[in-house]
Design a protein around this motif. Structure first.
Motif, PDB file in Angstrom:
ATOM      1  N   ILE A   1       0.840  -1.202   0.000  1.00 11.12           N
ATOM      2  CA  ILE A   1       0.000   0.000   0.000  1.00 11.12           C
ATOM      3  C   ILE A   1       0.873   1.250   0.000  1.00 11.12           C
ATOM      4  O   ILE A   1       2.020   1.206   0.480  1.00 11.12           O
ATOM      5  N   THR A   2       0.313   2.331  -0.510  1.00  8.32           N
ATOM      6  CA  THR A   2       1.016   3.612  -0.420  1.00  8.32           C
ATOM      7  C   THR A   2       0.787   4.196   0.978  1.00  8.32           C
ATOM      8  O   THR A   2      -0.196   3.867   1.649  1.00  8.32           O
ATOM      9  N   GLU A   3       1.679   5.039   1.412  1.00 10.31           N
ATOM     10  CA  GLU A   3       1.616   5.682   2.733  1.00 10.31           C
ATOM     11  C   GLU A   3       1.350   4.675   3.860  1.00 10.31           C
ATOM     12  O   GLU A   3       0.424   4.864   4.667  1.00 10.31           O
ATOM     13  N   PRO A   4       2.135   3.625   3.944  1.00 11.33           N
ATOM     14  CA  PRO A   4       1.888   2.615   4.985  1.00 11.33           C
ATOM     15  C   PRO A   4       1.973   3.198   6.398  1.00 11.33           C
ATOM     16  O   PRO A   4       1.336   2.682   7.322  1.00 11.33           O
ATOM     17  N   GLU A   5       2.729   4.293   6.551  1.00 13.13           N
ATOM     18  CA  GLU A   5       2.902   4.879   7.888  1.00 13.13           C
ATOM     19  C   GLU A   5       1.577   5.278   8.535  1.00 13.13           C
ATOM     20  O   GLU A   5       1.456   5.318   9.750  1.00 13.13           O
ATOM     21  N   LYS A   6       0.565   5.529   7.704  1.00 17.36           N
ATOM     22  CA  LYS A   6      -0.737   5.948   8.247  1.00 17.36           C
ATOM     23  C   LYS A   6      -1.478   4.811   8.945  1.00 17.36           C
ATOM     24  O   LYS A   6      -2.433   5.059   9.677  1.00 17.36           O
ATOM     25  N   TYR A   7      -1.106   3.590   8.651  1.00 19.34           N
ATOM     26  CA  TYR A   7      -1.956   2.461   9.060  1.00 19.34           C
ATOM     27  C   TYR A   7      -1.300   1.482  10.035  1.00 19.34           C
ATOM     28  O   TYR A   7      -1.903   0.469  10.371  1.00 19.34           O
ATOM     29  N   ILE A   8      -0.079   1.766  10.454  1.00 16.20           N
ATOM     30  CA  ILE A   8       0.646   0.797  11.291  1.00 16.20           C
ATOM     31  C   ILE A   8      -0.128   0.499  12.581  1.00 16.20           C
ATOM     32  O   ILE A   8      -0.322  -0.661  12.955  1.00 16.20           O
ATOM     33  N   ALA A   9      -0.587   1.531  13.263  1.00 14.89           N
ATOM     34  CA  ALA A   9      -1.302   1.314  14.534  1.00 14.89           C
ATOM     35  C   ALA A   9      -2.587   0.512  14.305  1.00 14.89           C
ATOM     36  O   ALA A   9      -2.946  -0.354  15.118  1.00 14.89           O
ATOM     37  N   ASP A  10      -3.274   0.758  13.199  1.00 13.52           N
ATOM     38  CA  ASP A  10      -4.511   0.018  12.900  1.00 13.52           C
ATOM     39  C   ASP A  10      -4.235  -1.469  12.671  1.00 13.52           C
ATOM     40  O   ASP A  10      -4.974  -2.330  13.145  1.00 13.52           O
ATOM     41  N   PHE A  11      -3.168  -1.754  11.927  1.00 15.74           N
ATOM     42  CA  PHE A  11      -2.866  -3.171  11.691  1.00 15.74           C
ATOM     43  C   PHE A  11      -2.388  -3.851  12.976  1.00 15.74           C
ATOM     44  O   PHE A  11      -2.685  -5.026  13.197  1.00 15.74           O
ATOM     45  N   ALA A  12      -1.693  -3.119  13.813  1.00 14.23           N
ATOM     46  CA  ALA A  12      -1.295  -3.685  15.113  1.00 14.23           C
ATOM     47  C   ALA A  12      -2.554  -4.003  15.922  1.00 14.23           C
ATOM     48  O   ALA A  12      -2.687  -5.088  16.496  1.00 14.23           O
ATOM     49  N   ALA A  13      -3.509  -3.083  15.914  1.00 16.65           N
ATOM     50  CA  ALA A  13      -4.726  -3.264  16.716  1.00 16.65           C
ATOM     51  C   ALA A  13      -5.583  -4.428  16.234  1.00 16.65           C
ATOM     52  O   ALA A  13      -6.292  -5.048  17.025  1.00 16.65           O
ATOM     53  N   CYS A  14      -5.536  -4.734  14.950  1.00 16.06           N
ATOM     54  CA  CYS A  14      -6.406  -5.825  14.485  1.00 16.06           C
ATOM     55  C   CYS A  14      -5.708  -7.174  14.518  1.00 16.06           C
ATOM     56  O   CYS A  14      -6.285  -8.175  14.081  1.00 16.06           O
ATOM     57  N   GLY A  15      -4.488  -7.228  15.061  1.00 15.95           N
ATOM     58  CA  GLY A  15      -3.895  -8.540  15.333  1.00 15.95           C
ATOM     59  C   GLY A  15      -2.619  -8.888  14.616  1.00 15.95           C
ATOM     60  O   GLY A  15      -2.161 -10.035  14.698  1.00 15.95           O
ATOM     61  N   ALA A  16      -1.978  -7.932  13.925  1.00 15.24           N
ATOM     62  CA  ALA A  16      -0.698  -8.239  13.269  1.00 15.24           C
ATOM     63  C   ALA A  16       0.370  -8.532  14.322  1.00 15.24           C
ATOM     64  O   ALA A  16       0.407  -7.886  15.372  1.00 15.24           O
ATOM     65  N   ASP A  17       1.217  -9.514  14.051  1.00 17.35           N
ATOM     66  CA  ASP A  17       2.389  -9.776  14.899  1.00 17.35           C
ATOM     67  C   ASP A  17       3.652  -9.243  14.238  1.00 17.35           C
ATOM     68  O   ASP A  17       4.638  -8.943  14.899  1.00 17.35           O
TER      69      ASP A  17
END
Ligand code: DX5
Ligand code: ZN
Length: 228
Positions: free
Chosen positions: A71-87
């Motif tokens: 994805i473009t601008e991945p920095e915007k979504y790191i916290a969201d992916f952490a919150a939904c269960g990424a390890d």
């Protein structure tokens, strides 16, 4: 240096009608990671899925969720992916504008951090971020779709990176993604990859048998001695 080989089935090739079952089946068969391909239709041509899908399968397994952000601008979504269960979160060097910062952000959330390189991207973009990395993902196809053929020139790239990591004394995970099947699995292991993504090779026919067969091959590769 200890070698830990891991199979990471990519759910992009799974039957989405039965996604929970698919995830449970490959985890029970022994796959250590679940590879989760997020595509935005901008950085890559296709669109896959996002946070709600990841959240909903989180309860189906304890497997490591290995999230590959195309994805473009991945920095915007790191916290969201952490919150939904990424390890583990892997971002592309080609789209992460401030790569060192984003890796730092991923690590500070307590996750594993990875950088993915498209086939045409040279290894030297990693020179100043290697110490921050848990994993490098060598794309062995151009990202965007499952079911493409392995690009043969990537074998030398995997070997060069493993050689460099060994010389620096880093126990870096090298993940390969794209066109990994029964035949190319041996090629990438031989070259020094230790985390192998497989989409269509796992999610077609008998999933458990596919996983067991690939794990059997992976168990034959125990060290990196032949690479140096
Ligand atoms: C490609 C994705 C891959 C894909 C691999 O852009 O990053 O993870 O699912 O699929 P196969 O194993 O079928 O090449
Ligand atoms: Zn992927």
């Amino acid at each position: 240096m200890e070698r830990k080989n891991i199979l990471a089935p990519s759910i992009l090739a799974a039957d989405f009608k039965h996604l929970g079952n698919e995830v449970e089946t490959v985890a029970k068969a022994g796959a250590g990671y679940l590879h989760i391909d997020v595509m935005d239709g901008v950085f890559v041509p296709s669109i896959s899925f996002g946070m709600p899908v990841i959240s909903s399968i989180r309860s189906a397994t304890d497997s490591v969720f290995d999230v590959h952000l195309m994805i473009t601008e991945p920095e915007k979504y790191i916290a969201d992916f952490a919150a939904c269960g990424a390890d583990s979160i892997t971002v592309h060097a080609e789209t992460a504008r401030h790569l060192q910062r984003i890796l730092h952000d991923i690590k500070s959330l307590g996750l594993r951090a990875g950088v993915a390189l498209n086939p045409a991207t040279p290894l030297n973009v990693l020179d100043y971020v290697l110490p921050y990395l848990d994993m490098v993902l060598i794309m062995t196809v151009n990202p965007g779709y499952g079911g493409q053929a392995y690009i043969p020139e990537m074998t030398g790239k995997i070997r060069a990176l493993r050689r460099k990591a060994l010389e620096l004394g880093l126990s870096l995970d090298i993940e390969v993604d794209g066109g990994v099947n029964d035949r190319t699995l041996r090629t990438v292991l031989e070259a020094g990859a230790n985390v192998c993504v497989a989409g269509s090779a796992v999610f077609s026919g008998d999933r458990a048998a596919n996983v067991e067969k690939m794990l059997g091959v992976m168990a034959e590769y125990r060290g990196y001695d032949s690479i140096l």
